[in-house]
Structure formats: C-alpha cells, structure tokens
Design an enzyme around this catalytic site. Sequence first.
Site, PDB file in Angstrom:
ATOM      1  N   CYS A   1       5.051   5.743   8.323  1.00 29.93           N
ATOM      2  CA  CYS A   1       5.598   4.731   9.231  1.00 29.93           C
ATOM      3  C   CYS A   1       7.116   4.798   9.287  1.00 29.93           C
ATOM      4  O   CYS A   1       7.728   4.248  10.201  1.00 29.93           O
ATOM      5  CB  CYS A   1       5.197   3.338   8.766  1.00 29.93           C
ATOM      6  SG  CYS A   1       3.441   3.138   8.643  1.00 29.93           S
TER       7      CYS A   1
ATOM      8  N   ASN B   1      -2.616   7.551   4.851  1.00 28.15           N
ATOM      9  CA  ASN B   1      -1.449   8.457   4.732  1.00 28.15           C
ATOM     10  C   ASN B   1      -0.827   8.453   3.329  1.00 28.15           C
ATOM     11  O   ASN B   1      -0.224   9.445   2.918  1.00 28.15           O
ATOM     12  CB  ASN B   1      -0.401   8.166   5.816  1.00 28.15           C
ATOM     13  CG  ASN B   1       0.214   6.792   5.726  1.00 28.15           C
ATOM     14  OD1 ASN B   1      -0.338   5.897   5.099  1.00 28.15           O
ATOM     15  ND2 ASN B   1       1.365   6.615   6.358  1.00 28.15           N
TER      16      ASN B   1
ATOM     17  N   GLU C   1       2.735  -4.395   7.023  1.00 31.76           N
ATOM     18  CA  GLU C   1       3.639  -3.242   7.113  1.00 31.76           C
ATOM     19  C   GLU C   1       3.061  -2.380   8.218  1.00 31.76           C
ATOM     20  O   GLU C   1       2.061  -1.687   8.015  1.00 31.76           O
ATOM     21  CB  GLU C   1       3.658  -2.554   5.739  1.00 31.76           C
ATOM     22  CG  GLU C   1       4.868  -1.706   5.540  1.00 31.76           C
ATOM     23  CD  GLU C   1       4.541  -0.251   5.721  1.00 31.76           C
ATOM     24  OE1 GLU C   1       4.739   0.219   6.871  1.00 31.76           O
ATOM     25  OE2 GLU C   1       4.095   0.390   4.773  1.00 31.76           O
TER      26      GLU C   1
ATOM     27  N   ARG D   1      -9.809  -2.687   0.503  1.00 27.81           N
ATOM     28  CA  ARG D   1     -10.658  -1.739   1.238  1.00 27.81           C
ATOM     29  C   ARG D   1      -9.762  -0.568   1.640  1.00 27.81           C
ATOM     30  O   ARG D   1      -8.928  -0.680   2.543  1.00 27.81           O
ATOM     31  CB  ARG D   1     -11.252  -2.395   2.495  1.00 27.81           C
ATOM     32  CG  ARG D   1     -12.039  -1.385   3.329  1.00 27.81           C
ATOM     33  CD  ARG D   1     -12.587  -1.968   4.633  1.00 27.81           C
ATOM     34  NE  ARG D   1     -13.290  -0.911   5.349  1.00 27.81           N
ATOM     35  CZ  ARG D   1     -12.721  -0.143   6.272  1.00 27.81           C
ATOM     36  NH1 ARG D   1     -11.454  -0.298   6.612  1.00 27.81           N
ATOM     37  NH2 ARG D   1     -13.423   0.806   6.866  1.00 27.81           N
ATOM     38  N   PRO D   2      -9.895   0.570   0.945  1.00 28.09           N
ATOM     39  CA  PRO D   2      -9.055   1.719   1.305  1.00 28.09           C
ATOM     40  C   PRO D   2      -9.605   2.402   2.555  1.00 28.09           C
ATOM     41  O   PRO D   2     -10.754   2.172   2.939  1.00 28.09           O
ATOM     42  CB  PRO D   2      -9.205   2.637   0.081  1.00 28.09           C
ATOM     43  CG  PRO D   2     -10.544   2.307  -0.490  1.00 28.09           C
ATOM     44  CD  PRO D   2     -10.816   0.853  -0.159  1.00 28.09           C
ATOM     45  N   ALA D   3      -8.807   3.275   3.141  1.00 25.33           N
ATOM     46  CA  ALA D   3      -9.261   4.028   4.319  1.00 25.33           C
ATOM     47  C   ALA D   3     -10.464   4.882   3.934  1.00 25.33           C
ATOM     48  O   ALA D   3     -10.501   5.450   2.840  1.00 25.33           O
ATOM     49  CB  ALA D   3      -8.125   4.915   4.824  1.00 25.33           C
TER      50      ALA D   3
ATOM     51  N   GLU E   1       4.895   5.794  18.785  1.00 21.84           N
ATOM     52  CA  GLU E   1       5.000   6.265  17.396  1.00 21.84           C
ATOM     53  C   GLU E   1       4.238   7.590  17.330  1.00 21.84           C
ATOM     54  O   GLU E   1       3.029   7.640  17.585  1.00 21.84           O
ATOM     55  CB  GLU E   1       4.379   5.237  16.437  1.00 21.84           C
ATOM     56  CG  GLU E   1       4.546   5.654  14.988  1.00 21.84           C
ATOM     57  CD  GLU E   1       3.995   4.631  13.984  1.00 21.84           C
ATOM     58  OE1 GLU E   1       3.051   3.909  14.322  1.00 21.84           O
ATOM     59  OE2 GLU E   1       4.510   4.591  12.852  1.00 21.84           O
TER      60      GLU E   1
HETATM   61  C1  SIN Z   1       4.118   4.213   5.130  1.00 15.84           C
HETATM   62  O1  SIN Z   1       4.073   5.161   5.866  1.00 15.84           O
HETATM   63  O2  SIN Z   1       3.513   3.184   5.441  1.00 15.84           O
HETATM   64  C2  SIN Z   1       4.851   4.186   3.819  1.00 15.84           C
HETATM   65  C3  SIN Z   1       5.920   5.170   3.709  1.00 15.84           C
HETATM   66  C4  SIN Z   1       6.701   5.068   2.424  1.00 15.84           C
HETATM   67  O3  SIN Z   1       6.363   4.293   1.526  1.00 15.84           O
HETATM   68  O4  SIN Z   1       7.689   5.763   2.318  1.00 15.84           O
END
Ligand code: SIN
Length: 489
Positions: free
Chosen positions: A293, A160, A259, A183-185, A390
């Site tokens: 998130c 994202n 996170e 390791r990126p997505a 979520e």
């Molecule tokens: C996230 O969605 O994990 C990060 C969102 C942000 O940095 O504002």
Amino acid sequence: MQHSNVTLKDQQLLKNFSYINGSWHSSANEISVTNPANGELVAKVSNAGIAETELAVKAAKSAFKLWSSKSANERATLLRNWFNLMMEHQDDLGRILTLEQGKPLAEAKGEIAYGAAFIEWFSEEGKRVYGDTIPAPSGDKRIIVIKQPIGVVAAITPWNFPNAMIARKAAAALAAGCTFVVRPATQTPLSALAMAELAERAGIPAGVFNVVVGDDARGMGKVLTEHVDVAKFTFTGSTGVGQSLISQCASTVKKVSMELGGNAPFIVFDDADVDAAVAGALVSKYRNAGQTCVCTNRILVQEGIKEEFTTKFIAAVKGLTLGDGLTEGVTIGPMISELAVADVNDLVKRSVAEGAELVLGGEPSELGGGFLAPTILTNVTNEMPIASNEIFGPVSPIITFKDEAQAIAIANDTEFGLASYFYSRDIGRIWRVAEGLEYGMVGINEGLISNAAAPFGGMKQSGNGREGSKYGLDDYMEIKYLCMGGLDK
Ligand code: SIN
C-alpha cells in the site's frame, strides 16, 4: 502434516487447521494454497466458516477476563517469548511465506524480522500505558484518567504481508490486554497458522490469539464486523472493501482502524541527490513486486532533472532479477496471481493508448503468466489510468512537473493519503513540501519508511488509526475518566 509439498527444518510449523481456543480445528472442506511462482500446490488447509468464526469470537471473549487481568509485565514476557520464537524460526517462516506469497526469500525473511519487531516493540510498550491526573474545576473533586483494553479485537489481513500485517495488529492488541481473532487471506494462511503454533509454544493462553481460515469472506466478515462481543475491528486491504466493512461495524458502533489503499507520489526535485533518489525509488516501487500500500505509485520528476533521473532509473530497474523467490539471486518475484498481472497490464495498455510511452518492460514474461517484468512509462499525466488508480504491481509511471506548487498539487490530487516521498536538499523546501503533502507518512530523502517504532497510517480515504509506535496501543484501549468527589474536609 497432510497434503503438503513443503519441507522445513521444523515440520510442525506447517499447519492445515484453524487455531481456535488453543486447539486445531478441522472442517469438512479444504482450500488449496498454491505457489504464485509456478501454480503448484503448496498445501491444503481446512476451510472454516461462520460457525468456526463464531467459536473463535466466543473463545476470545472468555479468554479476555484472564488475559486482561494479567500484569503488563506478564504479558510482556509471553510476547517476548513469541518474538524470540519467530526469530529462531525465521528461515522456516520465510520459506513458508515465499512459497505461498511469492516474494524473494531474503525479502520474506526480512518480513519475518519486520513482523517480529512489532511483537518486540509492543511487548515493551505495553508497560508504558500511562494514565493522567487532571486539575478538577472544584476543590472537592479529583479527575483521574485510566486506559483499559477494549476487549475482543477482530482482524482481516491481506496476502501481501502474510506475517507482518497480523503481527502489527496482534502485538498491539495483546500488549494492551485484548484478545484477538484474525481471518488471514485465503491465498496465504500458512504464515498465520505458523504464527499460531509459535504463539502456543510461547505460552500465550488458549483463546487469546485465534486464526480462522476460510473462503467465505462475506459470512466470516459479517461475524467479525457485526458480532456484539467484538469490541474493535481492524482491517488492512483495499479502500472499497474497507468502506463496506466500516458500514457493517456501524450496527454495533465498533471502534475501527483501517489501513487502506494508497497512491504514493515520489517527487524528485531539481536539487535532489539523483543517485539517492534512484535508489529510493527502486526500493519504494519494486519491493514485494510493487504490491504494498505504500509502494510508489507515481514518480513526479522536475523538468530540469528528468533526463538524468529517467536514464539512471531505467538502468537501475534493469538490474533487478525476476524469478521464483526461492531461486538464489532473484530480487523480484511473481505477482500474487495471473489475474493481478492482467489488471496491471490493462492499466498500462489504457495509459499507452492515451499517450504514455513504454520505455521498459510491458511485454509478457517467459517465466509465465504470474510474472510481470518491471515496467516504466514516461509522458504520463495524472489523469491516466496508471496514475489515477492504485497499481499494486511493478510499474513506474513518470510524470514531469515545473515547480514546487505544481508538484504538491499533482501529488495531492487523489482521494488517497497513505505514504508519500520526496527528494530535495533545500531545507526550506523540505519543510514546505512535508507540511503541504496530504499524507499520513512522508519519506524525505528516504524510500523505505516502515518500521515498528513509527506510526503507520493514512489520511483521507487511505484509512484511520495508526499501527506501530507509541500511538499504536491507543487503538486497542478505552480511555476511562474517574471522578472522585466528596473530598471536602
Ligand atoms: C501494506 O502494504 O499494507 C504494508 C506495507 C508496510 O508495512 O510497509
């Protein structure tokens, strides 16, 4: 570069190999990176696996000696170079990001500046890693505390924010003196590889910043979480995946920072400035098509202001323009995949079946299966699927409440505790609610709270550790206590 449909001002930013120990590594197989707006191929990237991940950890381990022994000023200069290069190439980096992730170009360029800001911030903050002296219990001793880089840091980052989530972790790690393997997505590796190209141009030595791209999530994840040479593991993603990664880290007792998921309440009290609340909810909910998130997950509106807020909010949401992120004027792009759209639609349908009212959106978009029109539901209760899960998509469920105590109770009635927001003009209420919300971050009359100077992170099952801010370095450092004895005359 081979196998790509992307034209950039600087074509060298488009890479299709993993970056390990300062060189580009090809593998036998390839991953296709597709544009979520139209399903077209953007590029093919070599599919690395366990062997390349192990190689990257080895490279990071041997680079640690050199990197950790550099002075904070030397590291700061190289990080500053990296920041400058990211900003210089903001247009190209933004274009790559939109093509692989979908967000509108202006928002993608905003993410590049946001990611770069972490590198700038930590390039400065790395010079301020202070220790302590502590009065000792006896006169013949002195107690000194120093901070040292923890070692090799391994990271798994999400699709994202393909740039900023790497920058936020890598900048702190490198500034602290650690070396880094990410390791990126697999949906969004191109942004990560472009960052590696710029890190190299910035003069960051081989092995300090490594990117391994591959679709063996389990195998590569196991190396990153269980390898004895990895001292710290950091992850941004869902709570479910985070929980299993934490347990994998237990075997070598790694320091972790997580996170994870969120279920952000956005509370609008009767005394709020309604126009400001509408503007705040719009940005906090529909940024990145609702795929952050910290996106508002539930809008809680006090009874007396419900009609006014809802009418104004619907009008504001109607003003968003859905489309391909590279099209001028588009303000909300596709979701990451058709599967993601189907998951969100399922939450909407199940909630409508339980009595929620669909007042905007909800129908399939003529733009294609990867698009979901901004949607609003009213008559929602906190128990409905759209409120208890979520959402990670452009849907706003509106719940009404009677008083402050009920608002706080509803807001806290979730296992998550990442971001929260509320709007009020009553100073007493502002303190009560800010202190009562069980969340790591609280936006007060503000819908956009993320920035490099602030500690980003959650409580409860939203994770641990903080990213950004003066607190962000501690996650990458060990505190060492030195006891000097025998100081009697
Ligand atoms: C996230 O969605 O994990 C990060 C969102 C942000 O940095 O504002």
